[in-house]
Design a protein around this motif. Structure first.
Motif, mmCIF file in Angstrom:
data_model
loop_
_atom_site.group_PDB
_atom_site.id
_atom_site.type_symbol
_atom_site.label_atom_id
_atom_site.label_comp_id
_atom_site.label_asym_id
_atom_site.label_seq_id
_atom_site.Cartn_x
_atom_site.Cartn_y
_atom_site.Cartn_z
ATOM 1 N N GLY A 1 27.447 4.751 -33.596
ATOM 2 C CA GLY A 1 28.362 5.424 -32.674
ATOM 3 C C GLY A 1 29.657 5.908 -33.277
ATOM 4 O O GLY A 1 30.666 5.949 -32.585
ATOM 5 N N ILE A 2 29.667 6.249 -34.572
ATOM 6 C CA ILE A 2 30.924 6.677 -35.193
ATOM 7 C C ILE A 2 31.005 8.195 -35.308
ATOM 8 O O ILE A 2 32.003 8.800 -34.954
ATOM 9 N N VAL A 3 29.954 8.833 -35.816
ATOM 10 C CA VAL A 3 29.993 10.269 -36.076
ATOM 11 C C VAL A 3 28.820 10.962 -35.401
ATOM 12 O O VAL A 3 27.688 10.491 -35.475
ATOM 13 N N HIS A 4 29.125 12.063 -34.725
ATOM 14 C CA HIS A 4 28.064 12.928 -34.211
ATOM 15 C C HIS A 4 28.318 14.341 -34.719
ATOM 16 O O HIS A 4 29.432 14.833 -34.679
ATOM 17 N N ILE A 5 27.263 14.988 -35.208
ATOM 18 C CA ILE A 5 27.371 16.360 -35.713
ATOM 19 C C ILE A 5 26.490 17.264 -34.869
ATOM 20 O O ILE A 5 25.299 16.999 -34.694
ATOM 21 N N SER A 6 27.065 18.330 -34.329
ATOM 22 C CA SER A 6 26.282 19.338 -33.625
ATOM 23 C C SER A 6 25.772 20.352 -34.635
ATOM 24 O O SER A 6 26.383 20.580 -35.684
ATOM 25 N N ASP A 7 24.632 20.962 -34.320
ATOM 26 C CA ASP A 7 24.024 21.915 -35.247
ATOM 27 C C ASP A 7 24.781 23.234 -35.317
ATOM 28 O O ASP A 7 24.672 23.976 -36.279
ATOM 29 N N ASN A 8 25.532 23.561 -34.265
ATOM 30 C CA ASN A 8 26.262 24.833 -34.242
ATOM 31 C C ASN A 8 27.371 24.760 -33.211
ATOM 32 O O ASN A 8 27.447 23.818 -32.414
ATOM 33 N N PHE A 9 28.209 25.775 -33.208
ATOM 34 C CA PHE A 9 29.371 25.803 -32.330
ATOM 35 C C PHE A 9 28.971 25.735 -30.853
ATOM 36 O O PHE A 9 29.562 24.987 -30.069
ATOM 37 N N GLU A 10 27.972 26.539 -30.451
ATOM 38 C CA GLU A 10 27.613 26.595 -29.033
ATOM 39 C C GLU A 10 27.044 25.268 -28.539
ATOM 40 O O GLU A 10 27.286 24.869 -27.403
ATOM 41 N N GLU A 11 26.311 24.567 -29.390
ATOM 42 C CA GLU A 11 25.796 23.252 -29.004
ATOM 43 C C GLU A 11 26.950 22.268 -28.839
ATOM 44 O O GLU A 11 26.990 21.475 -27.896
ATOM 45 N N ALA A 12 27.908 22.325 -29.774
ATOM 46 C CA ALA A 12 29.067 21.433 -29.695
ATOM 47 C C ALA A 12 29.867 21.689 -28.415
ATOM 48 O O ALA A 12 30.291 20.752 -27.735
ATOM 49 N N LYS A 13 30.061 22.966 -28.097
ATOM 50 C CA LYS A 13 30.814 23.322 -26.880
ATOM 51 C C LYS A 13 30.082 22.827 -25.639
ATOM 52 O O LYS A 13 30.700 22.259 -24.718
ATOM 53 N N ARG A 14 28.747 23.023 -25.609
ATOM 54 C CA ARG A 14 27.963 22.572 -24.457
ATOM 55 C C ARG A 14 28.075 21.063 -24.267
ATOM 56 O O ARG A 14 28.278 20.564 -23.157
ATOM 57 N N ASN A 15 27.970 20.315 -25.374
ATOM 58 C CA ASN A 15 28.084 18.855 -25.291
ATOM 59 C C ASN A 15 29.459 18.430 -24.794
ATOM 60 O O ASN A 15 29.585 17.477 -24.015
ATOM 61 N N ALA A 16 30.497 19.140 -25.253
ATOM 62 C CA ALA A 16 31.862 18.822 -24.822
ATOM 63 C C ALA A 16 32.032 19.058 -23.318
ATOM 64 O O ALA A 16 32.704 18.286 -22.630
ATOM 65 N N ILE A 17 31.399 20.140 -22.811
ATOM 66 C CA ILE A 17 31.475 20.437 -21.368
ATOM 67 C C ILE A 17 30.783 19.339 -20.571
ATOM 68 O O ILE A 17 31.261 18.903 -19.520
ATOM 69 N N PHE A 18 29.645 18.854 -21.090
ATOM 70 C CA PHE A 18 28.889 17.816 -20.385
ATOM 71 C C PHE A 18 29.694 16.531 -20.202
ATOM 72 O O PHE A 18 29.539 15.839 -19.198
ATOM 73 N N ILE A 19 30.531 16.205 -21.193
ATOM 74 C CA ILE A 19 31.273 14.940 -21.094
ATOM 75 C C ILE A 19 32.696 15.139 -20.582
ATOM 76 O O ILE A 19 33.501 14.213 -20.618
ATOM 77 N N SER A 20 32.986 16.344 -20.086
ATOM 78 C CA SER A 20 34.299 16.621 -19.484
ATOM 79 C C SER A 20 34.136 16.784 -17.974
ATOM 80 O O SER A 20 33.068 17.158 -17.491
ATOM 81 N N ARG A 21 35.199 16.542 -17.251
ATOM 82 C CA ARG A 21 35.139 16.726 -15.800
ATOM 83 C C ARG A 21 34.975 18.199 -15.434
ATOM 84 O O ARG A 21 34.340 18.548 -14.462
ATOM 85 N N SER A 22 35.584 19.080 -16.226
ATOM 86 C CA SER A 22 35.463 20.518 -16.036
ATOM 87 C C SER A 22 35.814 21.198 -17.352
ATOM 88 O O SER A 22 36.213 20.536 -18.313
#
Length: 309
Positions: A12-33
């Motif tokens: 649970g220390i490091v997570h790497i997304s394969d690309n920018f859009e995947e990273a953004k999508r994951n960030a949206i999922f764990i945000s309230r908005s």
């Protein structure tokens, strides 16, 4: 392999997304908005250009990048269609973000972004306080025959402060777009068709003959775009109809239910009636609506629980 090395003996220390859009999508999922963190970082950090000249100055000075404006905005609701030789380089230097992501609407031309295992190339660029929407076509996406795409970029002309196709490529690209992407004559092209092709009456059959003659002379193929929500306007044979069914099945599996409905609608609108009584086609209609309703219900329950917890 890199992930495995840096995660060795760690949890649970490091997570790497394969690309920018995947990273953004994951960030949206764990945000309230989208306005909350960490999602907000992605939107606040987007590059903002001063004006269109500033944007195209960046594009024109980027080594190994070529582009042409296929169709510019006619009004504020239009997208700008751009063809490029390098989709990812274009996105990187302009910092454009995808926006037609899959959703739980009944029907829409949505889907996962190209770089996130999808096919959508709809992006937006920030200019001052405005979002400029672009559809970013690229060599090999079958929006046009790749041989034609390469020639468009090779024969491009500099106009004002950006590149456009030469006159012949531009005119026939518009005709092709009308006939094989839209399937009808949009009013916004009326003046162009009358002025340049000397057409007294705008008939779809006449326009089809003109563009088909051009394609035959240049030995360009009629292609099925990789953007699957663009309809196949020409009549499909049995094998190609089965391919469309396969594409729809894949979209249902990836939970792009509204996009799958758009693809089903396109088939109903443009293809032969005999196809629609086949069991596999009717089953897909039922399966997609069932899954769409199921996921809508799950979303409703999730929101209800969150609001009352």
């Amino acid at each position: 392999e890199f992930k495995r090395k840096i995660r060795k003996k760690k949890t649970g220390i490091v997570h790497i997304s394969d690309n920018f859009e995947e990273a953004k999508r994951n960030a949206i999922f764990i945000s309230r908005s989208k306005n909350d963190f960490p999602a907000r970082y992605f939107f606040d950090a987007q590059k903002i250009f001063k004006n269109k000249k500033d944007l195209f100055k960046t594009l024109n000075s980027t080594k190994n990048l070529k582009y042409v404006i296929l169709r510019d905005q006619k009004n504020k609701n239009d997208d700008t269609d751009i063809l490029t030789n390098n989709y990812y380089l274009f996105k990187r230097v302009t910092d454009c973000h995808s926006y037609k992501n899959k959703n739980l609407n009944f029907i829409s031309n949505s889907g996962d972004p190209l770089e996130d295992n999808g096919f959508k190339v709809s992006n937006y660029i920030r200019i001052k306080d405005r979002n400029i929407k672009i559809d970013l076509r690229f060599i090999g996406d079958d929006y046009f025959d790749s041989k034609w795409q390469k020639k468009m970029l090779a024969n491009r002309k500099f106009q004002g402060f950006y590149y456009v196709p030469n006159k012949n490529d531009y005119l026939f690209a518009v005709l092709y777009h009308i006939v094989y992407h839209k399937g009808y004559i949009d009013k916004k092209y009326s003046n162009l068709l009358k002025n340049y092709f000397k057409l007294k009456t705008l008939e779809f059959k006449i326009i089809t003959k003109i563009v088909n003659k051009f394609l035959l002379e240049k030995k360009f193929e009629i292609t099925r775009p990789s953007d699957l929500t663009i309809p196949v306007v020409n009549k499909l044979d049995e094998n190609n109809f089965k391919k469309e069914i396969y594409y729809i099945q894949n979209q249902i599996e990836s939970r792009n239910f509204s996009g799958a409905n758009k693809m089903l609608y396109n088939l109903i609108k443009f293809q032969e009636m005999s196809f629609f009584f086949k069991k596999d086609f009717l089953f897909l209609i039922f399966l997609n609506q069932f899954n769409l309703l199921k996921f809508r219900f799950k979303k409703f329950i999730f929101r209800f629980v969150c609001l009352n917890s």
